[in-house]
Design a protein around this motif. Structure first.
Motif, short mmCIF file in Angstrom:
data_model
loop_
_atom_site.label_atom_id
_atom_site.label_comp_id
_atom_site.label_asym_id
_atom_site.label_seq_id
_atom_site.Cartn_x
_atom_site.Cartn_y
_atom_site.Cartn_z
N GLN A 103 0.83 -1.21 0.00
CA GLN A 103 0.00 0.00 0.00
C GLN A 103 0.86 1.26 0.00
OE1 GLN A 103 -2.55 -0.19 3.47
NE2 GLN A 103 -2.91 -2.34 3.12
N GLY A 104 2.16 1.10 0.24
CA GLY A 104 3.04 2.26 0.32
C GLY A 104 3.05 2.92 1.68
N ASN A 105 2.56 2.23 2.69
CA ASN A 105 2.44 2.82 4.03
C ASN A 105 3.72 2.56 4.83
OD1 ASN A 105 1.59 3.84 6.46
ND2 ASN A 105 -0.43 2.86 6.40
N ASP A 106 4.81 3.21 4.41
CA ASP A 106 6.11 3.00 5.05
C ASP A 106 6.11 3.50 6.49
OD1 ASP A 106 8.19 3.66 2.09
OD2 ASP A 106 6.60 2.21 2.49
N ASP A 107 5.32 4.52 6.75
CA ASP A 107 5.24 5.09 8.10
C ASP A 107 4.77 4.05 9.10
OD1 ASP A 107 3.72 8.22 9.26
OD2 ASP A 107 5.62 7.23 9.72
N ALA A 108 3.71 3.32 8.75
CA ALA A 108 3.16 2.30 9.65
C ALA A 108 4.15 1.16 9.85
CB ALA A 108 1.84 1.77 9.10
N VAL B 257 11.57 6.20 8.63
CA VAL B 257 10.73 6.04 7.44
C VAL B 257 11.62 6.01 6.19
CG1 VAL B 257 9.03 7.22 6.01
CG2 VAL B 257 8.67 7.03 8.44
N SER B 258 12.68 6.78 6.21
CA SER B 258 13.62 6.79 5.09
C SER B 258 14.28 5.42 4.92
CB SER B 258 14.67 7.87 5.34
OG SER B 258 15.61 7.90 4.30
N ILE C 158 12.94 2.57 5.63
CA ILE C 158 11.93 1.67 5.05
C ILE C 158 11.86 1.89 3.55
CG2 ILE C 158 9.51 0.97 5.08
CD1 ILE C 158 11.08 0.34 7.66
N GLY C 159 11.82 3.16 3.14
CA GLY C 159 11.77 3.46 1.72
C GLY C 159 12.96 2.90 0.96
N ALA D 206 6.25 6.01 -4.63
CA ALA D 206 6.47 5.50 -3.27
C ALA D 206 7.28 6.48 -2.42
CB ALA D 206 7.20 4.16 -3.34
N ASN D 207 7.09 6.35 -1.11
CA ASN D 207 7.93 7.07 -0.16
C ASN D 207 9.39 6.71 -0.40
OD1 ASN D 207 8.89 8.24 2.46
ND2 ASN D 207 9.22 6.08 2.92
N GLY D 208 10.27 7.70 -0.31
CA GLY D 208 11.69 7.43 -0.50
C GLY D 208 12.10 7.33 -1.96
N SER D 209 11.15 7.53 -2.88
CA SER D 209 11.43 7.50 -4.31
C SER D 209 11.29 8.89 -4.90
CB SER D 209 10.47 6.55 -5.03
OG SER D 209 10.63 5.23 -4.56
N THR E 93 -3.07 7.13 1.63
CA THR E 93 -3.09 7.02 3.09
C THR E 93 -2.53 8.31 3.67
OG1 THR E 93 -2.71 4.65 2.91
CG2 THR E 93 -2.30 5.66 5.06
N THR F 268 2.04 11.37 7.93
CA THR F 268 2.30 11.99 9.21
C THR F 268 2.55 13.47 8.98
OG1 THR F 268 3.25 9.97 10.12
CG2 THR F 268 3.88 12.04 11.19
N GLY G 132 6.51 9.48 3.77
CA GLY G 132 6.25 8.28 4.56
C GLY G 132 5.13 7.44 4.00
N GLN G 133 4.49 7.93 2.96
CA GLN G 133 3.40 7.24 2.27
C GLN G 133 3.61 7.42 0.77
OE1 GLN G 133 1.15 5.56 3.87
NE2 GLN G 133 1.44 6.34 5.95
N ALA G 134 3.04 6.49 0.00
CA ALA G 134 3.03 6.69 -1.45
C ALA G 134 2.04 7.78 -1.81
CB ALA G 134 2.63 5.39 -2.15
#
Lengths: 159, 177
Positions: free
Chosen positions: A23-28, A138-139, A141-142, B35-38, B65, B68, B149-151
């Motif tokens: 889902q792309g929810n890296d924060d969670a 979070v970074s 995780i990405g 995506a986050n980090g991309s 989603t 934060t 932190g989210q896509a």
């Protein structure tokens, strides 16, 4: 980058984390990996050790064991020195736990003495700290998941 | 003595980077489900021989989603003198952007031209107050770095994605009074 490899492995090993990653929810994911979840025994603060000594009268038991001779006497003497030293905490490495087990096996200390000791030393740490020694960002995780994201896009993760 | 001429600013035609085929987009920058980090680099734009004095920069991000609050999208604008030779391993075309080890590629792009600070709102379009950016060359290409932190929102139809970079050239004109 070994940390990133470990983080990727932690995520792909857990279906819930895989779902969040897709889902792309890296924060969670970072929150879950940083939440205390693993019980470890790493150190015993001296103050808690004193409490254990008072509850179990272990100093008396160890003092009596010094007279027995052999390995039991040797380990008992070392334990007495350690417990009466001014160290602020005792490191519970494999050697310490091995010697503790010997004192239990030879009847110097009881199994309940050991349980009481370990219950005071028990810590709950996160999976991230347990596996890579620090919290993840979070970074992180990405970066770890970039290998599963073609062209930087969220995608299904192969199982 | 009467004033014969005066200076004023004139806004030029907006350059709008966004998903190819999306509403109002003039230059391609594929952002759906980023995506986050991309990061994504965009198709370059020609600011023309008569260069703007400066530009207004608007950063827009459509969330899926909720992110934060406080996390960011960072936009970099890199320039070229000929549209072919670019810093920071930019190619001038709409493509995934490689940040590099320790973000070394991205660091060649200099400081961000604008940053969007997220609020904790999902499935919505977030807009940052515009900044002013001075072009360093005739040709400009963007890098959109997602650190939310989210896509970004993963639309069923990619062209529905509302994420954008909007650049409005500002010219200084001397006009008769």
């Amino acid at each position: 980058m070994p940390d990133l490899d470990v983080i990727a492995d932690l995520i792909t090993a857990a279906p819930g984390l895989v779902s969040l990653a897709e889902q792309g929810n890296d924060d969670a994911i970072a929150v879950q990996l940083n939440t205390p979840a693993v019980e470890v025994y790493r150190r015993m603060p001296k103050a808690l050790c004193m409490r254990w000594l008072a509850d179990t009268d272990a100093l008396k038991k160890l003092s009596e064991a010094v007279a027995l001779g052999g390995d039991v006497a040797r380990i008992s003497r070392a334990a007495l020195l350690l417990l009466q030293s001014d160290v602020s905490q005792i490191t519970l490495d494999s050697e310490f736990l091995r010697d503790f087990d010997l004192l239990v096996a030879t009847g110097v200390l009881s199994a309940s003495d050991k349980s009481a000791f370990l219950s005071k030393a028990r810590e709950s740490i996160s999976l991230a700290e347990h596996r890579i020694g620090r919290a993840v960002t979070v970074s992180d995780i990405g970066e770890a998941l970039s290998r599963f994201r073609p062209q930087g896009r969220i995608a299904k993760i192969p199982q | 003595m009467a004033i014969s001429h005066y200076a004023r600013v004139v806004r030029g035609t907006a350059i709008i980077w966004g998903h190819p085929g999306a509403s109002g987009v003039t230059h391609d920058l594929s952002l759906d489900a980023l995506a986050n980090g991309s990061a994504q680099q965009g198709e370059y734009a020609d600011l023309g021989e008569n260069a703007p004095a400066y530009c207004e920069v608007y950063v827009v991000a459509e969330t899926g989603t909720a992110p934060t609050a406080g996390l960011t999208v960072d936009v970099y604008l890199v320039c070229s003198h000929n549209g072919s030779d670019w810093p920071a391993k930019v190619t001038g075309a709409d493509a995934s952007y490689t940040l590099g080890t320790s973000d070394a590629n991205l660091k060649q792009a200099g400081n961000p031209a604008a940053c969007l600070i997220a609020t904790n709102d999902g499935n919505t379009v977030l807009r940052q107050s515009p900044t002013i950016w001075v072009p360093r060359g005739r040709y400009v290409a963007p890098i959109y770095d997602n650190n939310l932190g989210q896509a970004l929102r993963n639309e069923t139809t990619d062209t529905d994605n509302g994420s954008r970079i909007i650049l409005i050239p500002i010219y200084q004109a001397i006009e008769p009074a």
